[in-house]
Design a protein around this motif. Sequence first.
Motif, mmCIF file in Angstrom:
data_model
loop_
_atom_site.group_PDB
_atom_site.id
_atom_site.type_symbol
_atom_site.label_atom_id
_atom_site.label_comp_id
_atom_site.label_asym_id
_atom_site.label_seq_id
_atom_site.Cartn_x
_atom_site.Cartn_y
_atom_site.Cartn_z
ATOM 1 N N TRP A 189 46.475 -17.835 14.274
ATOM 2 C CA TRP A 189 45.975 -16.482 14.496
ATOM 3 C C TRP A 189 44.939 -16.522 15.616
ATOM 4 C CZ3 TRP A 189 40.820 -15.162 13.955
ATOM 5 C CH2 TRP A 189 40.002 -16.092 13.305
ATOM 6 N N SER A 190 44.706 -15.389 16.218
ATOM 7 C CA SER A 190 43.710 -15.289 17.289
ATOM 8 C C SER A 190 43.317 -13.832 17.447
ATOM 9 C CB SER A 190 44.275 -15.830 18.616
ATOM 10 O OG SER A 190 45.411 -15.070 19.007
ATOM 11 N N GLU A 191 42.281 -13.588 18.220
ATOM 12 C CA GLU A 191 41.901 -12.229 18.579
ATOM 13 C C GLU A 191 42.438 -11.921 19.959
ATOM 14 O OE1 GLU A 191 38.086 -10.082 17.413
ATOM 15 O OE2 GLU A 191 37.480 -12.189 17.262
ATOM 16 N N THR A 192 42.874 -10.699 20.159
ATOM 17 C CA THR A 192 43.411 -10.298 21.456
ATOM 18 C C THR A 192 43.069 -8.841 21.717
ATOM 19 O OG1 THR A 192 45.444 -10.095 22.769
ATOM 20 C CG2 THR A 192 45.637 -9.677 20.421
ATOM 21 N N VAL A 193 43.036 -8.478 22.985
ATOM 22 C CA VAL A 193 42.729 -7.087 23.334
ATOM 23 C C VAL A 193 43.986 -6.315 23.690
ATOM 24 C CG1 VAL A 193 40.397 -7.597 24.114
ATOM 25 C CG2 VAL A 193 42.285 -7.743 25.746
ATOM 26 N N GLU A 194 45.139 -7.001 23.784
ATOM 27 C CA GLU A 194 46.383 -6.310 24.080
ATOM 28 C C GLU A 194 47.520 -6.927 23.284
ATOM 29 O OE1 GLU A 194 47.394 -6.668 28.189
ATOM 30 O OE2 GLU A 194 47.687 -8.821 28.091
ATOM 31 N N ARG A 195 48.508 -6.123 23.056
ATOM 32 C CA ARG A 195 49.680 -6.564 22.307
ATOM 33 C C ARG A 195 50.462 -7.575 23.128
ATOM 34 N NH1 ARG A 195 54.996 -4.608 22.296
ATOM 35 N NH2 ARG A 195 56.134 -4.934 20.346
#
Length: 286
Positions: A94-100
């Motif tokens: 898992w990770s954090e992202t600002v775009e799909r």
Amino acid sequence: MMFRFTSPPMPHYITSGEDVYPAGDKHAARSDIGVFDLLVTTRGCLYLEEDGLPLTIPAGHFAILRPDRAHRTARPCGEETHFRWLHFQTLGNWSETVERELYEAPAHTGPSFVQIETFVFHVPRSGELPAKEMAYEWLEELLRLHAAAETGARFKQQSIFQQLLFQLQEEGSAAARDPQLALADEAAAYLRRSYREQVSYKELSEQLHFHANYIALCMKKAFGCTPLDYLTRYRIEQAKQLLIHTADPIGAVAEATGFVTFSYFVRCFAKHTGTRPKAFRQRYRR
């Protein structure tokens, strides 16, 4: 901001509960709790902060706290506040992202028939619940099952949690739709539907109403390959199924999966699997 989960395995439910804070009360400050903490406010408002990031959660909204960061109250509740909480975790990436981001599993480079369908989904870090009453009912049922001694309660909890997670990820997909990735997804879907036919770049362009070069650029960004490469890989996977599950001649398999000539099919199959179609069939059909 969103969380990006790669599955399988799917995130799993651990436990849940509910709390009521009177006006002036605060949420506990905690650090590195080791699980994701989903908070859903049903009345009042929570004012939190996670490593400097403010998270305001009014009634009908949710927020997800990371398992590896510190969080605390940004300011006390201004009124009586009722909220439900749920802990979950994942054994997958898992990770954090600002775009799909789209994801395509790595191409199968060996002769193995075994294929695990890996995919990703995105869950917003916070936002308004898309279907409040339904979410409230699921959270209440999770609590009821937690206290129940009935057979299969834990399994039912996992099923309910997956429904809740699906609802949140649907909202996340709608809110974070990258136009280039959306076009790549549409192109890939068209190629999968049309793999038995002869698909040209011109036809792909006409179907999607975009220039072929732009479609190729989008697919390179999303899948790391051109539309033709994507189509060939998909055809090979379909050919594997036919070679194992049918006794059709190899030439018929080549034709059924969209390959123009038998020789081209053999070359592509050997390139992507490391073996020829006949040897692949003999390995799995005794």
